[in-house]
Design a protein around this motif. Structure first.
Motif, PDB file in Angstrom:
ATOM      1  N   GLU A  80       0.815  -1.222   0.000  1.00 35.47           N
ATOM      2  CA  GLU A  80       0.000   0.000   0.000  1.00 35.47           C
ATOM      3  C   GLU A  80       0.851   1.275   0.000  1.00 35.47           C
ATOM      4  OE1 GLU A  80      -0.800  -2.541   2.443  1.00 35.47           O
ATOM      5  OE2 GLU A  80      -2.097  -3.342   0.883  1.00 35.47           O
ATOM      6  N   SER A  81       2.158   1.140  -0.052  1.00 42.29           N
ATOM      7  CA  SER A  81       3.034   2.315  -0.027  1.00 42.29           C
ATOM      8  C   SER A  81       3.075   2.972  -1.408  1.00 42.29           C
ATOM      9  CB  SER A  81       4.438   1.916   0.422  1.00 42.29           C
ATOM     10  OG  SER A  81       5.012   1.055  -0.523  1.00 42.29           O
ATOM     11  N   ALA A  82       3.772   4.084  -1.506  1.00 45.60           N
ATOM     12  CA  ALA A  82       3.873   4.815  -2.774  1.00 45.60           C
ATOM     13  C   ALA A  82       4.487   3.921  -3.858  1.00 45.60           C
ATOM     14  CB  ALA A  82       4.730   6.060  -2.580  1.00 45.60           C
ATOM     15  N   LEU A  83       4.050   4.159  -5.083  1.00 43.13           N
ATOM     16  CA  LEU A  83       4.544   3.367  -6.211  1.00 43.13           C
ATOM     17  C   LEU A  83       6.064   3.411  -6.296  1.00 43.13           C
ATOM     18  CD1 LEU A  83       3.991   1.656  -8.715  1.00 43.13           C
ATOM     19  CD2 LEU A  83       3.744   3.793 -10.018  1.00 43.13           C
ATOM     20  N   SER A  84       6.659   4.562  -6.081  1.00 41.97           N
ATOM     21  CA  SER A  84       8.117   4.676  -6.172  1.00 41.97           C
ATOM     22  C   SER A  84       8.820   3.784  -5.145  1.00 41.97           C
ATOM     23  CB  SER A  84       8.556   6.131  -5.997  1.00 41.97           C
ATOM     24  OG  SER A  84       8.144   6.618  -4.734  1.00 41.97           O
ATOM     25  N   VAL A  85       8.255   3.637  -3.975  1.00 41.19           N
ATOM     26  CA  VAL A  85       8.833   2.771  -2.939  1.00 41.19           C
ATOM     27  C   VAL A  85       8.728   1.310  -3.364  1.00 41.19           C
ATOM     28  CG1 VAL A  85       8.596   1.989  -0.543  1.00 41.19           C
ATOM     29  CG2 VAL A  85       8.386   4.425  -1.097  1.00 41.19           C
ATOM     30  N   ARG A  86       7.592   0.940  -3.922  1.00 41.18           N
ATOM     31  CA  ARG A  86       7.412  -0.451  -4.377  1.00 41.18           C
ATOM     32  C   ARG A  86       8.340  -0.769  -5.539  1.00 41.18           C
ATOM     33  NH1 ARG A  86       1.538  -0.844  -5.807  1.00 41.18           N
ATOM     34  NH2 ARG A  86       1.620   1.418  -5.843  1.00 41.18           N
ATOM     35  N   ILE A  87       8.532   0.180  -6.454  1.00 44.97           N
ATOM     36  CA  ILE A  87       9.463  -0.022  -7.575  1.00 44.97           C
ATOM     37  C   ILE A  87      10.886  -0.158  -7.045  1.00 44.97           C
ATOM     38  CG2 ILE A  87      10.502   1.096  -9.595  1.00 44.97           C
ATOM     39  CD1 ILE A  87       7.692   2.219 -10.219  1.00 44.97           C
ATOM     40  N   ALA A  88      11.246   0.674  -6.080  1.00 48.66           N
ATOM     41  CA  ALA A  88      12.585   0.585  -5.490  1.00 48.66           C
ATOM     42  C   ALA A  88      12.800  -0.770  -4.826  1.00 48.66           C
ATOM     43  CB  ALA A  88      12.794   1.714  -4.482  1.00 48.66           C
ATOM     44  N   ALA A  89      11.808  -1.252  -4.088  1.00 50.50           N
ATOM     45  CA  ALA A  89      11.923  -2.563  -3.429  1.00 50.50           C
ATOM     46  C   ALA A  89      12.089  -3.667  -4.464  1.00 50.50           C
ATOM     47  CB  ALA A  89      10.691  -2.822  -2.564  1.00 50.50           C
ATOM     48  N   ALA A  90      11.313  -3.608  -5.539  1.00 53.70           N
ATOM     49  CA  ALA A  90      11.429  -4.616  -6.604  1.00 53.70           C
ATOM     50  C   ALA A  90      12.794  -4.539  -7.283  1.00 53.70           C
ATOM     51  CB  ALA A  90      10.311  -4.418  -7.633  1.00 53.70           C
ATOM     52  N   GLY A  91      13.297  -3.334  -7.486  1.00 57.84           N
ATOM     53  CA  GLY A  91      14.608  -3.162  -8.123  1.00 57.84           C
ATOM     54  C   GLY A  91      15.743  -3.669  -7.264  1.00 57.84           C
ATOM     55  N   ILE A  92      15.689  -3.384  -5.965  1.00 62.76           N
ATOM     56  CA  ILE A  92      16.725  -3.873  -5.048  1.00 62.76           C
ATOM     57  C   ILE A  92      16.735  -5.399  -5.037  1.00 62.76           C
ATOM     58  CG2 ILE A  92      17.349  -4.047  -2.602  1.00 62.76           C
ATOM     59  CD1 ILE A  92      16.297  -1.116  -2.358  1.00 62.76           C
ATOM     60  N   LEU A  93      15.558  -5.981  -4.959  1.00 68.29           N
ATOM     61  CA  LEU A  93      15.455  -7.438  -4.952  1.00 68.29           C
ATOM     62  C   LEU A  93      15.966  -8.032  -6.257  1.00 68.29           C
ATOM     63  CD1 LEU A  93      14.548  -9.918  -3.397  1.00 68.29           C
ATOM     64  CD2 LEU A  93      12.277  -9.597  -4.365  1.00 68.29           C
ATOM     65  N   LEU A  94      15.606  -7.417  -7.380  1.00 65.68           N
ATOM     66  CA  LEU A  94      16.049  -7.927  -8.679  1.00 65.68           C
ATOM     67  C   LEU A  94      17.565  -7.827  -8.814  1.00 65.68           C
ATOM     68  CD1 LEU A  94      15.365  -9.072 -11.448  1.00 65.68           C
ATOM     69  CD2 LEU A  94      15.060  -6.716 -12.252  1.00 65.68           C
ATOM     70  N   ALA A  95      18.141  -6.697  -8.456  1.00 62.09           N
ATOM     71  CA  ALA A  95      19.593  -6.531  -8.566  1.00 62.09           C
ATOM     72  C   ALA A  95      20.324  -7.548  -7.701  1.00 62.09           C
ATOM     73  CB  ALA A  95      19.988  -5.111  -8.171  1.00 62.09           C
ATOM     74  N   SER A  96      19.866  -7.734  -6.480  1.00 66.14           N
ATOM     75  CA  SER A  96      20.493  -8.700  -5.589  1.00 66.14           C
ATOM     76  C   SER A  96      20.349 -10.120  -6.133  1.00 66.14           C
ATOM     77  CB  SER A  96      19.864  -8.611  -4.204  1.00 66.14           C
ATOM     78  OG  SER A  96      20.362  -9.627  -3.382  1.00 66.14           O
ATOM     79  N   GLY A  97      19.177 -10.429  -6.671  1.00 66.65           N
ATOM     80  CA  GLY A  97      18.951 -11.764  -7.230  1.00 66.65           C
ATOM     81  C   GLY A  97      19.824 -12.036  -8.435  1.00 66.65           C
ATOM     82  N   ILE A  98      19.967 -11.046  -9.300  1.00 65.72           N
ATOM     83  CA  ILE A  98      20.811 -11.221 -10.481  1.00 65.72           C
ATOM     84  C   ILE A  98      22.264 -11.410 -10.081  1.00 65.72           C
ATOM     85  CG2 ILE A  98      21.752 -10.031 -12.514  1.00 65.72           C
ATOM     86  CD1 ILE A  98      18.934  -8.828 -12.914  1.00 65.72           C
ATOM     87  N   LEU A  99      22.755 -10.549  -9.182  1.00 67.60           N
ATOM     88  CA  LEU A  99      24.148 -10.673  -8.746  1.00 67.60           C
ATOM     89  C   LEU A  99      24.388 -11.993  -8.025  1.00 67.60           C
ATOM     90  CD1 LEU A  99      24.879  -7.035  -7.555  1.00 67.60           C
ATOM     91  CD2 LEU A  99      25.695  -8.167  -9.634  1.00 67.60           C
ATOM     92  N   GLY A 100      23.439 -12.392  -7.186  1.00 68.04           N
ATOM     93  CA  GLY A 100      23.562 -13.673  -6.494  1.00 68.04           C
ATOM     94  C   GLY A 100      23.576 -14.841  -7.458  1.00 68.04           C
ATOM     95  N   ALA A 101      22.686 -14.797  -8.454  1.00 71.76           N
ATOM     96  CA  ALA A 101      22.635 -15.877  -9.449  1.00 71.76           C
ATOM     97  C   ALA A 101      23.916 -15.937 -10.269  1.00 71.76           C
ATOM     98  CB  ALA A 101      21.426 -15.699 -10.364  1.00 71.76           C
TER      99      ALA A 101
END
Length: 126
Positions: A41-62
């Motif tokens: 329910e947070s601002a769209l920009s916060v949700r996009i940032a959370a998704a981006g952080i998770l994606l970057a970490s997942g890609i680097l981890g993979a």
């Protein structure tokens, strides 16, 4: 290289695989916790940032995981080329098929979980 040196390299590659999972696993867990606390329910920009952080970490981890798994396969090939090996060396060689779990299955699981979390972040569910 000697068998002892190759097994030491195998141990290092295996440790890299384990460590490469820490950040993505922590972030996936944290995101689930944040979702239960209202992140969706947070601002769209916060949700996009959370998704981006998770994606970057997942890609680097993979990438780290796949690189370490590939190194493990090279080590197994070198162990197979040695004339005689210890029980430990034979065990390392026998574990070679499981390296494909690291190379393919674990990144696939991350993608499925990531998609589920994206749905939870961005799709309105009643």
């Amino acid at each position: 290289m000697t068998e002892h040196e190759l097994i030491a390299l195998w141990t290092k590659a295996r440790w890299h695989i384990i460590v490469s999972q820490l950040a993505p696993t922590f972030l996936l867990t944290a995101l689930v916790a944040f979702l239960s606390l209202g992140l969706a329910e947070s601002a769209l920009s916060v949700r996009i940032a959370a998704a981006g952080i998770l994606l970057a970490s997942g890609i680097l981890g993979a990438l780290a995981q796949i690189a370490s798994a590939n190194e493990g396969l090279f080590i197994v090939a070198d162990l197979r080329a040695l004339p005689a090996s210890s029980a430990l060396g034979r065990g390392v060689v026998a574990s070679a098929p499981w390296i494909n779990v690291v190379r393919f299955v674990t990144p696939a699981v991350f993608v499925v979980v990531y998609i589920a979390l994206l749905a939870a972040l961005f799709l309105p569910f009643a």
